[in-house]
Design an enzyme around this catalytic site. Structure first.
Site, PDB file in Angstrom:
ATOM      1  N   GLY A 259       0.823  -1.199   0.000  1.00 28.41           N
ATOM      2  CA  GLY A 259       0.000   0.000   0.000  1.00 28.41           C
ATOM      3  C   GLY A 259       0.859   1.252   0.000  1.00 28.41           C
ATOM      4  O   GLY A 259       2.089   1.199   0.066  1.00 28.41           O
ATOM      5  N   PHE A 260       0.205   2.388  -0.060  1.00 28.49           N
ATOM      6  CA  PHE A 260       0.892   3.675  -0.145  1.00 28.49           C
ATOM      7  C   PHE A 260       1.858   3.887   1.025  1.00 28.49           C
ATOM      8  O   PHE A 260       3.072   4.018   0.851  1.00 28.49           O
ATOM      9  CB  PHE A 260      -0.174   4.779  -0.210  1.00 28.49           C
ATOM     10  CG  PHE A 260       0.333   6.181  -0.053  1.00 28.49           C
ATOM     11  CD1 PHE A 260       1.539   6.581  -0.604  1.00 28.49           C
ATOM     12  CD2 PHE A 260      -0.434   7.120   0.636  1.00 28.49           C
ATOM     13  CE1 PHE A 260       1.989   7.894  -0.466  1.00 28.49           C
ATOM     14  CE2 PHE A 260      -0.006   8.423   0.769  1.00 28.49           C
ATOM     15  CZ  PHE A 260       1.213   8.814   0.227  1.00 28.49           C
ATOM     16  N   ILE A 261       1.336   3.870   2.245  1.00 27.84           N
ATOM     17  CA  ILE A 261       2.185   4.109   3.414  1.00 27.84           C
ATOM     18  C   ILE A 261       3.075   2.904   3.681  1.00 27.84           C
ATOM     19  O   ILE A 261       4.261   3.047   4.007  1.00 27.84           O
ATOM     20  CB  ILE A 261       1.321   4.440   4.643  1.00 27.84           C
ATOM     21  CG1 ILE A 261       0.537   5.734   4.406  1.00 27.84           C
ATOM     22  CG2 ILE A 261       2.182   4.565   5.897  1.00 27.84           C
ATOM     23  CD1 ILE A 261      -0.513   6.030   5.462  1.00 27.84           C
TER      24      ILE A 261
ATOM     25  N   TYR B  22     -16.049   3.512   8.339  1.00 27.62           N
ATOM     26  CA  TYR B  22     -14.587   3.372   8.334  1.00 27.62           C
ATOM     27  C   TYR B  22     -14.005   3.847   9.666  1.00 27.62           C
ATOM     28  O   TYR B  22     -13.222   3.141  10.317  1.00 27.62           O
ATOM     29  CB  TYR B  22     -13.993   4.176   7.178  1.00 27.62           C
ATOM     30  CG  TYR B  22     -12.506   4.413   7.298  1.00 27.62           C
ATOM     31  CD1 TYR B  22     -11.605   3.355   7.215  1.00 27.62           C
ATOM     32  CD2 TYR B  22     -12.003   5.695   7.494  1.00 27.62           C
ATOM     33  CE1 TYR B  22     -10.238   3.576   7.335  1.00 27.62           C
ATOM     34  CE2 TYR B  22     -10.646   5.916   7.602  1.00 27.62           C
ATOM     35  CZ  TYR B  22      -9.770   4.859   7.528  1.00 27.62           C
ATOM     36  OH  TYR B  22      -8.415   5.072   7.645  1.00 27.62           O
TER      37      TYR B  22
ATOM     38  N   LYS C   1     -12.048   1.766  12.880  1.00 28.51           N
ATOM     39  CA  LYS C   1     -10.731   2.149  13.404  1.00 28.51           C
ATOM     40  C   LYS C   1     -10.796   2.433  14.911  1.00 28.51           C
ATOM     41  O   LYS C   1      -9.881   2.086  15.660  1.00 28.51           O
ATOM     42  CB  LYS C   1     -10.199   3.365  12.648  1.00 28.51           C
ATOM     43  CG  LYS C   1      -9.703   3.034  11.249  1.00 28.51           C
ATOM     44  CD  LYS C   1      -8.534   2.061  11.304  1.00 28.51           C
ATOM     45  CE  LYS C   1      -7.818   1.898  10.007  1.00 28.51           C
ATOM     46  NZ  LYS C   1      -6.638   1.016  10.110  1.00 28.51           N
TER      47      LYS C   1
END
Length: 341
Positions: free
Chosen positions: A15-17, A157, A161
């Protein structure tokens, strides 16, 4: 004598991070076990390219599977005994959680449960899990501090979290797992996600297409450049929380739990930027004017975010330093190169 090589297990490594973090750890001499489901939430080719770059290092091992798969994580923990576990894998996106909530249950709730069970069976020195600024929800008081109440999430979402934070705290308390939760604030930069505003705006502006600007542009975000975010994570790896002695209160302003080796840390730029100013930075970097389609606020969204990063600075000395103008320019340069524009 040289220090033995440390092992990190990174979920969401393609993924991005996760890609940026894994690259940073590999460059710092870590061995990295990267787990990623390579889902089609966005362009898989982008994930495959990120993973291929990581695989150029002999210290990286890619595992392509879903973290919610029974037994997967426990086997990886048992086989590799990671010193640090950085859990970034999740189904992301505020608006998509309205369209496809069950995918958030599988990845964010069940997947995190599997990870916590694996950590219970084979405890790492430090367990670090990604949360989000979205958990602050309808809280109007800013900047957001980790000790602020966060019980009014406005998207599913964000709710998953916040549930992850509660789940991780219970495991930290019951099993003594040193655990840090990160609350990320609007991360952007090269190799970013195509569903995020910077990517969508850049693509549209370069194609002379209109961009959708929600809440008529009256929004602010604590935009955080990915290198600044990753530097904060890397520094926090060696700052594992310690359970307070019985009856001892955490230091003022510290989110350290009174009953567990557990802490929440904001990672943001601590400098909210108006959305129109962010768009202006894209226009400057592309050399083109945006055609703005002004729209109402989207369900589940919030008008502003702003991180109080006092605790991050106190724990690590880290101060994010990349301006939006510089960060956006670096993204646009990457975008043009990646798509050969």
């Amino acid at each position: 004598m040289p220090q033995p090589q440390r092992t990190a297990l990174v979920t969401g490594s393609a993924g991005f991070i996760g890609f940026h973090l894994s690259s940073t750890l590999l460059n710092a001499g870590w061995r990295v076990i990267g787990v990623d489901a390579m889902t089609d939430y966005y362009d898989i080719a982008l994930k495959e390219k990120r993973q291929a770059m990581l695989c150029q290092s002999r210290s990286f091992r890619a595992i392509n599977d879903r973290i919610e798969q029974p037994g997967l994580l426990e086997t990886l923990f048992s086989d590799h005994r990671p010193d640090a576990v950085i859990h970034l894998a999740a189904q992301a996106g505020v608006r998509y959680s309205i369209e496809a909530p069950e995918s958030y249950v599988q990845a964010n709730l069940i997947g995190t449960f599997r990870l916590l069970e694996a950590a219970r069976a084979h405890p790492p020195a430090h367990l670090l899990l990604a949360s989000t600024s979205s958990v602050y929800g309808a809280n109007p008081d800013m900047p957001y501090a980790e000790t602020d109440k966060a019980d009014s999430q406005m998207s599913f979402y964000a709710a998953t979290k916040k549930a992850n934070e509660a789940m991780a705290h219970s495991y930290a308390h019951l099993y003594g797992l040193p655990t840090t939760m990160f609350r990320f604030f609007t991360v952007y930069g090269p190799w970013g996600r195509p569903d995020m505003a910077l990517f969508k705006f850049t693509r549209a502006i370069l194609s002379d297409e209109p961009i959708d600007v929600y809440n008529h542009g009256k929004m602010q975000r604590d935009f955080t450049y990915v290198d600044d975010l990753v530097a904060g994570i890397e520094k926090l790896i060696d700052v594992a929380p310690v359970r307070p002695t019985d009856g001892a209160a955490p230091p003022e302003g510290d989110s350290l739990s009174p009953v567990a080796p557990y802490r929440i840390v904001n990672i943001g730029n601590s400098d909210p930027v108006p959305l129109m100013e962010f768009i202006a930075a894209i226009e400057a970097a592309t050399g083109r004017a945006a055609r703005k389609n002004l729209m109402a606020m989207q369900p589940g969204d919030v008008p502003a975010t702003w991180a109080d990063t006092t605790l991050l600075r106190r724990l690590t000395g880290h101060i994010p330093s990349t301006s939006v103008a510089d960060g956006v320019a670096r993204f646009v340069e990457w975008y043009r190169d990646y798509y050969d524009l």
